[in-house]
Design a protein around this motif. Sequence first.
Motif, PDB file in Angstrom:
ATOM      1  N   VAL A  36       0.568  -1.744   0.426  1.00  0.00           N
ATOM      2  CA  VAL A  36      -0.237  -0.019   0.165  1.00  0.00           C
ATOM      3  C   VAL A  36       1.209   1.180   0.217  1.00  0.00           C
ATOM      4  O   VAL A  36       0.509   2.328  -0.523  1.00  0.00           O
ATOM      5  N   THR A  37       1.962   1.118   0.476  1.00  0.00           N
ATOM      6  CA  THR A  37       2.781   2.565   0.745  1.00  0.00           C
ATOM      7  C   THR A  37       3.579   2.784  -0.414  1.00  0.00           C
ATOM      8  O   THR A  37       3.194   3.535  -0.792  1.00  0.00           O
ATOM      9  N   LEU A  38       3.895   1.289  -0.901  1.00  0.00           N
ATOM     10  CA  LEU A  38       4.444   1.483  -2.168  1.00  0.00           C
ATOM     11  C   LEU A  38       4.043   1.853  -3.116  1.00  0.00           C
ATOM     12  O   LEU A  38       4.816   1.770  -4.493  1.00  0.00           O
ATOM     13  N   ALA A  39       2.272   1.517  -3.456  1.00  0.00           N
ATOM     14  CA  ALA A  39       2.002   1.469  -4.713  1.00  0.00           C
ATOM     15  C   ALA A  39       1.893   2.600  -5.744  1.00  0.00           C
ATOM     16  O   ALA A  39       2.799   2.534  -6.843  1.00  0.00           O
ATOM     17  N   PRO A  40       1.825   3.735  -5.141  1.00  0.00           N
ATOM     18  CA  PRO A  40       2.069   4.749  -6.435  1.00  0.00           C
ATOM     19  C   PRO A  40       3.713   4.864  -7.576  1.00  0.00           C
ATOM     20  O   PRO A  40       3.117   5.312  -8.592  1.00  0.00           O
ATOM     21  N   ALA A  41       4.422   4.697  -6.198  1.00  0.00           N
ATOM     22  CA  ALA A  41       5.545   4.820  -7.077  1.00  0.00           C
ATOM     23  C   ALA A  41       6.025   4.173  -7.274  1.00  0.00           C
ATOM     24  O   ALA A  41       7.142   3.988  -8.853  1.00  0.00           O
ATOM     25  N   ILE A  42       5.827   2.515  -7.349  1.00  0.00           N
ATOM     26  CA  ILE A  42       6.015   0.948  -8.000  1.00  0.00           C
ATOM     27  C   ILE A  42       5.058   1.230  -9.480  1.00  0.00           C
ATOM     28  O   ILE A  42       6.307   1.356 -10.005  1.00  0.00           O
ATOM     29  N   GLY A  43       4.222   1.830  -9.657  1.00  0.00           N
ATOM     30  CA  GLY A  43       3.380   1.392 -10.424  1.00  0.00           C
ATOM     31  C   GLY A  43       4.101   2.341 -11.771  1.00  0.00           C
ATOM     32  O   GLY A  43       4.293   2.219 -12.556  1.00  0.00           O
ATOM     33  N   GLN A  44       4.345   3.187 -10.636  1.00  0.00           N
ATOM     34  CA  GLN A  44       4.856   4.514 -12.128  1.00  0.00           C
ATOM     35  C   GLN A  44       6.507   4.159 -12.583  1.00  0.00           C
ATOM     36  O   GLN A  44       6.811   4.298 -14.137  1.00  0.00           O
ATOM     37  N   PHE A  45       7.237   3.135 -11.369  1.00  0.00           N
ATOM     38  CA  PHE A  45       8.977   2.572 -11.942  1.00  0.00           C
ATOM     39  C   PHE A  45       8.924   1.942 -12.975  1.00  0.00           C
ATOM     40  O   PHE A  45       9.612   1.930 -13.834  1.00  0.00           O
ATOM     41  N   VAL A  46       7.246   1.107 -12.731  1.00  0.00           N
ATOM     42  CA  VAL A  46       7.143  -0.463 -13.381  1.00  0.00           C
ATOM     43  C   VAL A  46       6.791   0.373 -15.215  1.00  0.00           C
ATOM     44  O   VAL A  46       7.578  -0.288 -15.974  1.00  0.00           O
ATOM     45  N   ALA A  47       6.055   0.843 -15.120  1.00  0.00           N
ATOM     46  CA  ALA A  47       5.629   1.286 -16.506  1.00  0.00           C
ATOM     47  C   ALA A  47       6.082   1.980 -17.116  1.00  0.00           C
ATOM     48  O   ALA A  47       6.409   1.957 -18.528  1.00  0.00           O
ATOM     49  N   GLU A  48       7.456   3.334 -16.629  1.00  0.00           N
ATOM     50  CA  GLU A  48       8.082   3.529 -17.110  1.00  0.00           C
ATOM     51  C   GLU A  48       9.660   2.283 -17.699  1.00  0.00           C
ATOM     52  O   GLU A  48      10.298   2.786 -18.793  1.00  0.00           O
ATOM     53  N   GLU A  49       9.991   1.473 -16.859  1.00  0.00           N
ATOM     54  CA  GLU A  49      10.924   1.105 -17.397  1.00  0.00           C
ATOM     55  C   GLU A  49      10.354  -0.174 -18.271  1.00  0.00           C
ATOM     56  O   GLU A  49      10.984  -0.131 -19.755  1.00  0.00           O
ATOM     57  N   LEU A  50       9.231  -0.729 -17.881  1.00  0.00           N
ATOM     58  CA  LEU A  50       8.401  -1.162 -19.030  1.00  0.00           C
ATOM     59  C   LEU A  50       8.636  -0.752 -21.087  1.00  0.00           C
ATOM     60  O   LEU A  50       9.165  -1.042 -21.341  1.00  0.00           O
TER      61      LEU A  50
END
Length: 362
Positions: free
Chosen positions: A325-339
């Motif tokens: 829950v804490t990490l969700a917005p950053a992880i979603g953004q970073f995964v999308a950018e890397e992919l």
Amino acid sequence: MADHPHVLIVGAGIIGASTAWHLASAGARVTVVEAGAPGGVATRNSWAWINASWGNAESYFRLRVRAMEEWRRLERRLPGIRVAWGGGLIWDLPAEQLEAFAVEHAAWGYDVRRVGRDEARRIEPQLVAPPDFALHMPGEGAVEPLEAALTFLKAARGLGATIVANRSVHSLDFRAGRIRGVRTDVGDLDADEVVLAAGAATAALAGDVGLTLPVDAPPALLVATKPSVKLLNGLIMAPGIQIRQTAEHRLLAATALDDDVARGDGALPAANACEKMKEMLLSGASLDLDWYAVGHRAIPRDGLPFVGRAAGILGLYIAVMHSGVTLAPAIGQFVAEELLTGRRNALLEPCGLERIPNSGIR
């Protein structure tokens, strides 16, 4: 890969939902597959504390701080995201450990304040016995996790994403060194990239292609009272129990369980947790137990998220962690950018899969 790749996300919890929205916002074709109802399992049973309190190494702390900042940006950008920034009051460790935590995190720039009994009572007037020494983190908060995940999914669907619920993925379609999609209980789904964000189920799916993820899934108990009058201003982390009040004024408590208790129905520990809340709060006698859930959280053994690709497997991306829950917005953004661009955010440096020992890719 196509200019607008088709990314299939396994898991519609808050990590998968955030990733879906960020990908769809950037123009990707997105399909999300969930074995049950949208929102997943662990997300809907999360206590949902947004914090950087227990981040271990400084590098992980920095990732969590960035995620907290992203939650604040999301409140302005995405209607339906609501965070209660009520702060956290912590006294669940011995005084010397609390002091060491305060020294370390203050040096890293975290807003952490030492408080005594009188200040603790001012912060949370309903406490029957405020601690003699506690830490207060005024910048911490909580979100209603299922509401947040469904908000991400609705927004992603509005951008063209497909959400497939009640469809179990039982294996990955792995041919000639590349993931081609997934196999479900009612047929195969093809994709250019597959993201495993299925929480506790991620390790089994990764193991199907020879990737051993050292992830445990210990049991935890979530207890909710019926709606009450306002009793708490923020989050409480007391010995043996964590308590917050939801947007609909339920008291929500989280406690750890041992495996023997978890194999039961959870009724007795849930009743005990409700009694503890009654004892801790001046107006607690009016609280009534409404529901409880025993869940299993995916927790990497070294405490750090697994976010990234595995060597030798093209088309596969892993995103599994505690503090989802804490990490969700950053992880979603970073995964999308890397992919989509191939650029990996520097804050993900400690989270790579290369730290997995002897993961034999078949």
